[in-house]
Design a protein around this motif. Structure first.
Motif, mmCIF file in Angstrom:
data_model
loop_
_atom_site.group_PDB
_atom_site.id
_atom_site.type_symbol
_atom_site.label_atom_id
_atom_site.label_comp_id
_atom_site.label_asym_id
_atom_site.label_seq_id
_atom_site.Cartn_x
_atom_site.Cartn_y
_atom_site.Cartn_z
ATOM 1 N N VAL A 1 83.442 -39.229 60.054
ATOM 2 C CA VAL A 1 84.517 -39.556 60.998
ATOM 3 C C VAL A 1 85.170 -38.290 61.541
ATOM 4 C CG1 VAL A 1 84.938 -41.812 59.967
ATOM 5 C CG2 VAL A 1 86.181 -39.814 59.102
ATOM 6 N N LEU A 2 85.154 -37.211 60.759
ATOM 7 C CA LEU A 2 85.721 -35.954 61.235
ATOM 8 C C LEU A 2 84.966 -35.411 62.437
ATOM 9 C CD1 LEU A 2 87.532 -33.369 60.804
ATOM 10 C CD2 LEU A 2 85.698 -32.544 59.314
ATOM 11 N N LEU A 3 83.636 -35.537 62.416
ATOM 12 C CA LEU A 3 82.816 -34.999 63.498
ATOM 13 C C LEU A 3 83.120 -35.669 64.840
ATOM 14 C CD1 LEU A 3 79.416 -34.702 61.623
ATOM 15 C CD2 LEU A 3 80.856 -32.823 62.415
ATOM 16 N N ALA A 4 83.603 -36.895 64.805
ATOM 17 C CA ALA A 4 83.941 -37.575 66.053
ATOM 18 C C ALA A 4 85.287 -37.133 66.610
ATOM 19 C CB ALA A 4 83.948 -39.093 65.839
ATOM 20 N N LEU A 5 86.134 -36.539 65.778
ATOM 21 C CA LEU A 5 87.490 -36.205 66.211
ATOM 22 C C LEU A 5 87.630 -34.816 66.799
ATOM 23 C CD1 LEU A 5 89.633 -37.712 63.297
ATOM 24 C CD2 LEU A 5 88.979 -38.781 65.465
ATOM 25 N N ILE A 6 86.755 -33.876 66.427
ATOM 26 C CA ILE A 6 86.957 -32.489 66.856
ATOM 27 C C ILE A 6 85.619 -31.781 66.948
ATOM 28 C CG2 ILE A 6 87.279 -31.682 64.489
ATOM 29 C CD1 ILE A 6 89.407 -29.746 65.561
ATOM 30 N N PRO A 7 85.434 -30.907 67.943
ATOM 31 C CA PRO A 7 84.186 -30.133 68.018
ATOM 32 C C PRO A 7 84.062 -29.190 66.825
ATOM 33 C CG PRO A 7 85.366 -30.078 70.110
ATOM 34 C CD PRO A 7 86.300 -30.678 69.113
ATOM 35 N N THR A 8 82.854 -28.978 66.377
ATOM 36 C CA THR A 8 82.640 -28.148 65.199
ATOM 37 C C THR A 8 83.072 -26.703 65.431
ATOM 38 O OG1 THR A 8 80.352 -27.739 65.889
ATOM 39 C CG2 THR A 8 80.743 -29.597 64.414
ATOM 40 N N ARG A 9 82.967 -26.230 66.677
ATOM 41 C CA ARG A 9 83.342 -24.842 66.959
ATOM 42 C C ARG A 9 84.847 -24.611 66.922
ATOM 43 N NH1 ARG A 9 79.260 -22.052 65.407
ATOM 44 N NH2 ARG A 9 77.296 -22.875 66.233
ATOM 45 N N SER A 10 85.623 -25.680 66.862
ATOM 46 C CA SER A 10 87.080 -25.543 66.788
ATOM 47 C C SER A 10 87.583 -25.396 65.356
ATOM 48 C CB SER A 10 87.757 -26.767 67.424
ATOM 49 O OG SER A 10 87.373 -26.903 68.776
ATOM 50 N N LEU A 11 86.674 -25.488 64.397
ATOM 51 C CA LEU A 11 87.071 -25.399 62.991
ATOM 52 C C LEU A 11 87.141 -23.947 62.549
ATOM 53 C CD1 LEU A 11 84.878 -28.295 61.536
ATOM 54 C CD2 LEU A 11 87.255 -28.394 62.312
ATOM 55 N N SER A 12 88.033 -23.680 61.610
ATOM 56 C CA SER A 12 88.206 -22.331 61.076
ATOM 57 C C SER A 12 88.425 -22.417 59.574
ATOM 58 C CB SER A 12 89.401 -21.624 61.727
ATOM 59 O OG SER A 12 89.688 -20.414 61.073
ATOM 60 N N VAL A 13 87.963 -21.394 58.849
ATOM 61 C CA VAL A 13 88.118 -21.380 57.404
ATOM 62 C C VAL A 13 89.562 -21.142 56.992
ATOM 63 C CG1 VAL A 13 87.739 -18.902 57.082
ATOM 64 C CG2 VAL A 13 87.025 -20.499 55.300
ATOM 65 N N SER A 14 90.410 -20.734 57.933
ATOM 66 C CA SER A 14 91.813 -20.497 57.612
ATOM 67 C C SER A 14 92.647 -21.766 57.620
ATOM 68 C CB SER A 14 92.412 -19.492 58.605
ATOM 69 O OG SER A 14 92.353 -20.001 59.927
ATOM 70 N N ALA A 15 92.072 -22.881 58.030
ATOM 71 C CA ALA A 15 92.792 -24.156 58.057
ATOM 72 C C ALA A 15 91.847 -25.269 57.638
ATOM 73 C CB ALA A 15 93.361 -24.435 59.450
ATOM 74 N N SER A 16 92.403 -26.298 57.022
ATOM 75 C CA SER A 16 91.585 -27.429 56.599
ATOM 76 C C SER A 16 91.050 -28.172 57.824
ATOM 77 C CB SER A 16 92.417 -28.388 55.746
ATOM 78 O OG SER A 16 91.707 -29.592 55.507
ATOM 79 N N PRO A 17 89.756 -28.520 57.846
ATOM 80 C CA PRO A 17 89.231 -29.268 58.997
ATOM 81 C C PRO A 17 89.896 -30.633 59.152
ATOM 82 C CG PRO A 17 87.619 -29.165 57.223
ATOM 83 C CD PRO A 17 88.713 -28.224 56.857
ATOM 84 N N LEU A 18 90.361 -31.228 58.051
ATOM 85 C CA LEU A 18 91.052 -32.506 58.156
ATOM 86 C C LEU A 18 92.394 -32.325 58.866
ATOM 87 C CD1 LEU A 18 88.903 -32.937 55.853
ATOM 88 C CD2 LEU A 18 90.536 -34.513 54.819
ATOM 89 N N VAL A 19 93.111 -31.255 58.512
ATOM 90 C CA VAL A 19 94.393 -30.982 59.161
ATOM 91 C C VAL A 19 94.193 -30.652 60.631
ATOM 92 C CG1 VAL A 19 96.368 -29.406 59.195
ATOM 93 C CG2 VAL A 19 95.458 -30.222 57.010
ATOM 94 N N THR A 20 93.182 -29.850 60.936
ATOM 95 C CA THR A 20 92.913 -29.470 62.325
ATOM 96 C C THR A 20 92.566 -30.695 63.174
ATOM 97 O OG1 THR A 20 92.082 -27.337 61.542
ATOM 98 C CG2 THR A 20 91.507 -27.976 63.781
ATOM 99 N N ALA A 21 91.769 -31.606 62.635
ATOM 100 C CA ALA A 21 91.376 -32.799 63.381
ATOM 101 C C ALA A 21 92.570 -33.701 63.674
ATOM 102 C CB ALA A 21 90.307 -33.568 62.607
ATOM 103 N N LEU A 22 93.439 -33.903 62.684
ATOM 104 C CA LEU A 22 94.603 -34.761 62.909
ATOM 105 C C LEU A 22 95.590 -34.111 63.869
ATOM 106 C CD1 LEU A 22 95.224 -36.054 59.269
ATOM 107 C CD2 LEU A 22 94.165 -37.283 61.164
#
Length: 566
Positions: free
Chosen positions: A247-268
């Motif tokens: 479900v995370l992959l549908a909410l945000i592009p993978t290139r917008s993720l960073s190791v400095s922030a949780s991908p769950l937090v970034t998506a929400l």
């Protein structure tokens, strides 16, 4: 008889879930998703299947003996003391470094609430709190870990529900996302090479499940509850991870993720759910603390097991139910790892996670390899007419092909570590730890050849050679004392056991039969208890009974001892 007190299957499962669901998933999964793209779903599913085989192998070995050292002890039985020494210390060193990175990550998120506190101070306080809580004991640890693990599982499940409501349009005031970013993402962002490079972080999200074996001696009815906990842990973890990442992959592009922030937090946060994102951020700190608590539980017991076998400093031996010395020692080394993280901050998180991932893969490989060897030895013994109690169906599906497949995947993942920036250094650190542990073992063996770890009991020696200690008939020597321990390495002057040779002179049956019965296994032979001239033997007895303080002359095979050992 089952013990009334001890950890239940549910408590073991929550202990394993609390150890596994932590910073590696809430934070480190961003590295795996960026590297592999949507194909990372295959990685999480494959990782769950691999961990299922590993945990079933561990449960299968625990059924035979819930050893305090768990996988380290099984590796030692199957492959010798060197394997037990290397697996135990590499696991301890790798996980200690990894938990230092977890403390550093938790400090980063806590500074968002208390910006006035420095990161090193917060990380140090976290390590001290985790160390102190582990000194409370297994039962209190299980209760606390169960509560924290429940929070983490509910948080992941809540994220899945919120994401599904955004995807389907059930969230008030939000248009349906649908497939969203997933529809625009290539299935494999970097091909199979990217998926292979992501597998180390994927496998590290399952790290800590091996705590089931280490907690087996503290379990109520280990032979029943360990199997249940291993099966539940693998299924629940794999299901949660695949659903959450899907479900995370549908909410945000993978290139917008960073190791400095949780991908769950970034998506929400990307969909305007700041309150939910802050809640997940709080759960992230709880998850890291929970993971550190559970891993410290494992580290203290591994160190004590090593020390009790003569493979570590004697001052780490602790006879109390709680391995306080091992816990305090592990906590002190974690503090050193925290200092390293702040002295060399660039990519240090990925480096420490990679070193921990190497140690984890080494442990997984040792579990399935030891299971393969010991179970195959039992099968050979059973086929040769051994006792039926020493053989039962294995819990591992498709044995031994599944064991071979797990070993092949582990080798492939290790080979793919250099494909991801930062993991190459982690691979080098893991190999260096392995070489260092092997070198220390060799140095200790030369300095002190007869350590307790190098003297095997007959049961362990038989298991390592692919036999069972109880293979000898119970009636073969009912009146004899147990055999003395034998060294792992035979003395140069000791000749191998051979078929019975004719005696140099006639002997009465009562003088010879108890010592050279043709159908008596070599492992059950013991020095006779009688004294006098009749207690002597021929050349085979002289080879088998050579002890310090006695005179044996290979050139005079007929020489008789003058009495029993004093």
């Amino acid at each position: 008889m089952a013990r009334r007190e001890g950890l239940t299957a549910g408590q073991l499962t929550m202990l394993a879930l609390g150890s596994a669901i932590g910073g590696a998933f809430f934070l480190g999964s961003a590295v795996a998703i960026r590297s592999a793209g949507p194909a990372v779903l295959l990685g999480f599913a494959a990782g769950g299947a691999l961990v299922y085989v590993v945990l079933m192998a561990l449960a299968d070995l625990t059924l035979d003996d819930p050893a305090p050292g768990s996988f380290r002890d099984y590796a030692q039985r199957a492959f010798g003391p060197l394997a037990g020494f290397v697996v135990g210390w590499v696991y301890w060193a790798g996980l200690t470094l990894a938990m230092s990175s977890e403390a550093t990550a938790a400090a980063v998120f806590l500074r968002a609430w208390w910006p006035g506190l420095s990161g090193p101070v917060l990380a140090t306080l976290i390590v001290l709190v985790v160390t102190g809580l582990n000194l409370l004991g297994a039962r209190q640890q299980a209760r606390l870990e169960g509560a924290l693990a429940g929070v983490k599982v509910l948080a992941v499940a809540g994220f899945v529900l919120v994401a599904l409501s955004l995807i389907t349009g059930l969230w008030p005031g939000k248009a349906p996302v649908g497939l969203g970013a997933l529809a625009r993402e290539p299935w494999q962002a970097a091909g199979w090479r990217g998926l292979l490079g992501a597998m180390l972080v994927v496998m590290f999200t399952y790290a800590g499940t091996e705590i089931i074996g280490l907690a087996a001696p503290s379990a109520r009815d280990p032979r029943r509850n360990v199997v249940r906990a291993a099966r539940w842990t693998a299924v629940v973890l794999a299901g949660l991870y695949v659903l959450a990442v899907g479900v995370l992959l549908a909410l945000i592009p993978t290139r917008s993720l960073s190791v400095s922030a949780s991908p769950l937090v970034t998506a929400l946060a990307a969909h305007g759910l700041g309150t939910a994102a802050r809640a997940v951020n709080g759960v992230l700190v709880t998850a890291i603390l929970s993971t550190m608590l559970a891993v410290m539980f494992s580290l203290g017991r591994v160190v004590r097991s090593l020390a009790e076998d003569g493979m570590g400093p004697a001052w780490l031996v602790d006879r109390s139910p709680v391995p306080r010395r091992g816990i305090l020692f592990s906590g002190a080394v974690m503090l050193a790892g925290v200092a390293l993280a702040y002295l060399v901050p660039r990519q240090v998180y990925l480096f420490l996670v990679s070193a921990g991932g190497f140690a984890l893969l080494l442990v997984y490989a040792s579990i399935v390899a030891a299971h393969w060897r010991l179970r195959a030895a039992q099968a050979r013994l059973h086929a040769a007419g051994g006792p039926p109690t020493g053989h039962r169906p294995t819990l591992v599906p498709w044995f031994p092909w599944s064991n071979a497949l797990v070993l092949a995947i582990v080798v492939a993942v290790l080979a793919g570590m250099p494909l991801v920036p930062g993991q190459g250094a982690g691979l080098g650190a893991g190999l260096a730890m392995t070489a260092l542990a092997a070198g220390i073992y060799a140095w200790r063996a030369r300095r002190r050849p007869r350590t307790p770890a190098e003297v095997w009991s007959p049961g362990r020696e038989a298991a390592a050679r692919g036999e069972q200690a109880h293979a000898a008939p119970a009636s073969s020597a009912p009146h004899r004392a147990p055999s003395p321990p034998r060294r792992l390495r035979p003395e140069p002057a000791r000749a191998p056991l051979q078929a019975p040779a004719p005696l140099p002179a006639p002997a009465l049956e009562w003088e010879v039969a108890p010592e050279i019965a043709p159908d008596e296994p070599a492992t059950s032979r013991t020095p006779p208890q009688a004294s006098g001239p009749q207690a002597a033997g021929g050349p085979r007895q002289a080879r088998e009974r050579r002890r310090p303080g006695r005179s044996h002359h290979p050139g005079h095979p007929g020489r008789k001892d003058k009495g029993p050992a004093g």
